[in-house]
Design an enzyme around this catalytic site. Structure first.
Site, PDB file in Angstrom:
ATOM      1  N   HIS A 202      22.433  49.428  56.529  1.00 19.90           N
ATOM      2  CA  HIS A 202      21.312  50.177  57.113  1.00 19.90           C
ATOM      3  C   HIS A 202      20.734  49.322  58.232  1.00 19.90           C
ATOM      4  O   HIS A 202      20.482  48.131  58.048  1.00 19.90           O
ATOM      5  CB  HIS A 202      20.250  50.474  56.055  1.00 19.90           C
ATOM      6  CG  HIS A 202      19.290  51.538  56.504  1.00 19.90           C
ATOM      7  ND1 HIS A 202      18.356  51.325  57.487  1.00 19.90           N
ATOM      8  CD2 HIS A 202      19.150  52.833  56.125  1.00 19.90           C
ATOM      9  CE1 HIS A 202      17.672  52.437  57.684  1.00 19.90           C
ATOM     10  NE2 HIS A 202      18.131  53.373  56.869  1.00 19.90           N
TER      11      HIS A 202
ATOM     12  N   ARG B 121      24.601  55.288  62.272  1.00 16.54           N
ATOM     13  CA  ARG B 121      24.164  54.006  61.729  1.00 16.54           C
ATOM     14  C   ARG B 121      25.051  52.815  62.053  1.00 16.54           C
ATOM     15  O   ARG B 121      24.576  51.709  62.271  1.00 16.54           O
ATOM     16  CB  ARG B 121      24.129  54.120  60.216  1.00 16.54           C
ATOM     17  CG  ARG B 121      22.767  54.151  59.732  1.00 16.54           C
ATOM     18  CD  ARG B 121      22.748  54.402  58.300  1.00 16.54           C
ATOM     19  NE  ARG B 121      21.665  55.337  58.105  1.00 16.54           N
ATOM     20  CZ  ARG B 121      21.315  55.822  56.946  1.00 16.54           C
ATOM     21  NH1 ARG B 121      21.999  55.501  55.879  1.00 16.54           N
ATOM     22  NH2 ARG B 121      20.312  56.647  56.857  1.00 16.54           N
TER      23      ARG B 121
ATOM     24  N   ARG C  83      28.995  57.191  56.408  1.00 14.67           N
ATOM     25  CA  ARG C  83      28.223  58.331  55.884  1.00 14.67           C
ATOM     26  C   ARG C  83      27.130  58.761  56.861  1.00 14.67           C
ATOM     27  O   ARG C  83      26.365  57.937  57.368  1.00 14.67           O
ATOM     28  CB  ARG C  83      27.571  57.932  54.563  1.00 14.67           C
ATOM     29  CG  ARG C  83      26.663  58.977  53.975  1.00 14.67           C
ATOM     30  CD  ARG C  83      26.029  58.451  52.718  1.00 14.67           C
ATOM     31  NE  ARG C  83      25.171  57.328  53.034  1.00 14.67           N
ATOM     32  CZ  ARG C  83      23.854  57.394  53.113  1.00 14.67           C
ATOM     33  NH1 ARG C  83      23.234  58.533  52.886  1.00 14.67           N
ATOM     34  NH2 ARG C  83      23.145  56.329  53.401  1.00 14.67           N
TER      35      ARG C  83
ATOM     36  N   GLU D 159      17.487  62.478  61.396  1.00 12.14           N
ATOM     37  CA  GLU D 159      17.915  61.075  61.304  1.00 12.14           C
ATOM     38  C   GLU D 159      19.116  60.888  62.215  1.00 12.14           C
ATOM     39  O   GLU D 159      19.632  61.853  62.790  1.00 12.14           O
ATOM     40  CB  GLU D 159      18.254  60.714  59.851  1.00 12.14           C
ATOM     41  CG  GLU D 159      17.016  60.609  58.964  1.00 12.14           C
ATOM     42  CD  GLU D 159      17.351  60.243  57.529  1.00 12.14           C
ATOM     43  OE1 GLU D 159      17.640  59.063  57.296  1.00 12.14           O
ATOM     44  OE2 GLU D 159      17.333  61.124  56.671  1.00 12.14           O
TER      45      GLU D 159
ATOM     46  N   HIS E 109      23.715  48.795  52.410  1.00  9.81           N
ATOM     47  CA  HIS E 109      22.938  49.977  52.003  1.00  9.81           C
ATOM     48  C   HIS E 109      23.739  50.973  51.180  1.00  9.81           C
ATOM     49  O   HIS E 109      23.253  51.468  50.177  1.00  9.81           O
ATOM     50  CB  HIS E 109      22.416  50.641  53.277  1.00  9.81           C
ATOM     51  CG  HIS E 109      21.620  51.891  53.058  1.00  9.81           C
ATOM     52  ND1 HIS E 109      20.492  51.919  52.271  1.00  9.81           N
ATOM     53  CD2 HIS E 109      21.783  53.160  53.526  1.00  9.81           C
ATOM     54  CE1 HIS E 109      19.984  53.145  52.266  1.00  9.81           C
ATOM     55  NE2 HIS E 109      20.754  53.920  53.002  1.00  9.81           N
TER      56      HIS E 109
HETATM   57  C1  SIN Z   1      16.809  56.354  55.222  1.00 10.66           C
HETATM   58  O1  SIN Z   1      15.765  56.889  54.868  1.00 10.66           O
HETATM   59  O2  SIN Z   1      16.946  55.804  56.312  1.00 10.66           O
HETATM   60  C2  SIN Z   1      17.968  56.350  54.280  1.00 10.66           C
HETATM   61  C3  SIN Z   1      18.535  57.701  54.200  1.00 10.66           C
HETATM   62  C4  SIN Z   1      19.993  57.624  53.839  1.00 10.66           C
HETATM   63  O3  SIN Z   1      20.523  56.539  53.693  1.00 10.66           O
HETATM   64  O4  SIN Z   1      20.610  58.678  53.759  1.00 10.66           O
END
Ligand code: SIN
Length: 535
Positions: free
Chosen positions: A238, A284, A380, A113, A345
């Site tokens: 998010h 993010r 985060r 991610e 989020h």
């Molecule tokens: C996501 O699946 O994008 C959320 C994961 C997260 O917020 O850690």
């Protein structure tokens, strides 16, 4: 009515359930949740849980990625401790019955991610939280020492200071007053250890991918009882939630970008390379701001997340929940880009704790999203939160069990709830109206891009609403809606107050008045807990 136990755990996401399971062999546990046991933010987590396991990965790299994403505001010792505890946390989850996805070689599949320099995220397809919640709930409901109270919402904590009506230096927690929603009765829960694991506060904002329960209850009741909060200005948006009038901000996991999806404008232009060298896998805060600015610049209602270049069977197998949900809204993600917008989020700040999850009130622990442990700093890193939940549950459990050994077993003496001369409200509309106004003001004035003017605007509205809520709270019988409204108002005020005091831009706090990062502000924003008359 009064109920006593050794451990009072409020919240049934990954943190609360893990703590309950860790202590239940040593004492009685009251496990309290305001809806059904499996309604939690954990349940909705898609991406996964970050922990070092690949041979080419290292604790150093995970710690470094966490520090960079967090705008170097994270506490390096906490970061080090958490990433090192990662493999054991994964083992605990597997022992409790969690089944993570495996690859064709029968090894755990690792995804990626934003902000991660390695593949290190364990997942259960695209519904990791649902699998974790399933396994932990099954283990908890089977345990003979865990007594479950569903549809019970915490009103306020009971502390020594409150009992003796004196501001004590060494305040300690004795339990909580909790409303049994179905029977409309406030019960005094006395406990040797109280654990707030109530999750986040996305509902403070108009658009959020959080569940409806995310009203910042733990932060608000902890702060009202005298516990300090930290870093409340860092609300994570998010970048990619489904843009559809009926979709209620359904999350499109960052793992979709981790597996190659590209963000585009409505004219098809892939804009992330112009914003960050990590392109679509930038942290993010950067991706959310990039989408916000592209939308504003080009007058678009949303951005588009495009994974159509990947094999359709692979997409359906890897992202079954997202594929199916998008299809229900008429979008086939194997053939067309998904319309997306950012939404609130994750609250990176919260009740300030030490390295065992204990707040400044003795025997009051805060674990999971409700806490500010020092891990997340100003932003985060994706998939670090489930990890934090398990690691701090373990540490808080160890701390409480050790203290239990040191002290004589005695249950606190607490008074039953006194509802005074309160009557039933004749104007429920006040609650709905104020709820809506707070969420709109927060979205419009305290969102992804901030300014002093907008923050002051939000603050003056929230203060007015606070007065109304205060009056309402003391005059009428409490309901769960009123409790939640009172909590989101408190959390909104704490967010704005924190944002106003940070005269720089860092991580999730971006203000046009101070667009640069300033070393003077490389410190936590701490607001001491309320003094006695507040509760
Ligand atoms: C996501 O699946 O994008 C959320 C994961 C997260 O917020 O850690």
């Amino acid at each position: 009515m009064k109920i006593t136990s050794d451990f009072l755990v409020i919240g049934t996401g990954i943190a609360g359930l893990s703590y309950a399971l860790k202590v239940a062999d040593q004492g009685t546990v009251c496990l309290v949740t305001k809806r059904d046991i499996d309604i939690s933010a954990t349940q909705l987590a898609q991406g996964g849980i970050a922990a070092v396991s690949a041979l080419d990965d290292s604790f150093f790299s995970h710690a470094e990625d966490t520090m960079v994403a967090g705008g170097h505001l994270s506490n390096p010792e906490i970061v080090e401790m958490v990433v090192q505890a990662g493999p054991q946390a994964i083992k605990d989850l597997i022992d409790w019955g969690v089944k993570f996805s495996k690859n064709p070689e029968n090894e755990y599949d690792l995804t990626r991610e934003g902000g991660h320099s390695h593949r290190r995220i364990l997942h259960a397809k695209d519904a990791t939280g649902r699998e974790i919640e399933r396994a932990l709930v099954a283990a908890a409901v089977d345990h003979p020492n865990i007594n479950l109270y569903q549809h019970h919402i915490a009103v306020d904590l009971i502390t020594e200071s409150k009992v003796c009506q004196q501001q004590l230096e060494n305040n300690s927690c004795l339990g909580a007053y909790i409303l049994d929603i179905k029977n409309n009765e406030v019960i005094a829960f006395g406990a040797r250890f109280t654990v707030l694991a109530t999750g986040g506060a996305g509902k403070v904002y108009l658009y959020t991918c959080n569940p409806d329960i995310a009203t910042g209850d733990g932060v608000a009741i902890g702060w009202r009882a005298g516990a300090a909060v930290a870093n409340m200005e860092f609300m994570q948006f998010h970048p990619t939630t489904l843009y559809h009038p009926n979709a209620k901000s359904f999350l499109i996991s960052e793992a979709v970008r981790g597996e190659g999806a590209i963000l585009r404008r409505s004219d098809g232009y892939a804009f992330m390379p112009g914003h960050h060298q990590l392109k679509d896998l930038a942290p993010r805060d950067i991706v959310a701001r990039a989408i916000d600015s592209e939308m504003k610049l080009h007058g678009d209602d949303c951005a588009f997340l495009d994974i159509t270049h990947k094999d359709a069977d692979y997409i359906r197998e890897r992202f079954p929940t997202i594929y199916q949900t998008c299809l229900e809204y008429g979008i086939d993600m194997t053939r067309e880009p998904i319309p997306v917008v950012p939404a609130a989020h994750y609250l990176c700040g919260g009740l300030q704790t030490d390295d065992n999850g204990e707040t400044c009130i003795r025997n009051l622990f805060a674990i999971g999203e409700v806490a500010s442990t020092g891990l997340h700093g100003a932003n985060r890193l994706a998939s670090n939160s489930l990890l934090e939940g398990v690691v701090f549950a373990e540490r808080a459990a160890e701390r409480s069990l050790a203290r239990m050994q040191e002290t004589q077993p005695s249950y606190p003496t607490i008074a039953p709830w006194d509802s005074g001369s309160a009557t039933d409200s004749d104007e429920e509309v006040v609650v709905a109206h104020n709820w809506d106004e707070i969420r709109r003001s927060m979205w419009n004035y305290v969102g992804i891009v901030r300014s002093n003017k907008r923050l002051y605007r939000a603050m003056s509205r929230i203060k007015l609403i606070q007065q109304e809520i205060h009056e309402y709270y003391w005059n009428f019988h409490i309901t769960s809606d009123l409790i939640e409204l009172r909590n989101i108002a408190t959390v909104a005020e704490l967010i704005v107050q924190s944002a106003l005091s940070r005269h720089e831009s860092r991580g999730l706090h971006y203000t046009i008045d101070y667009p640069q990062t300033d070393d003077k502000f490389q410190r936590d924003t701490v607001i001491p807990g309320a003094k006695l008359p507040e509760s």
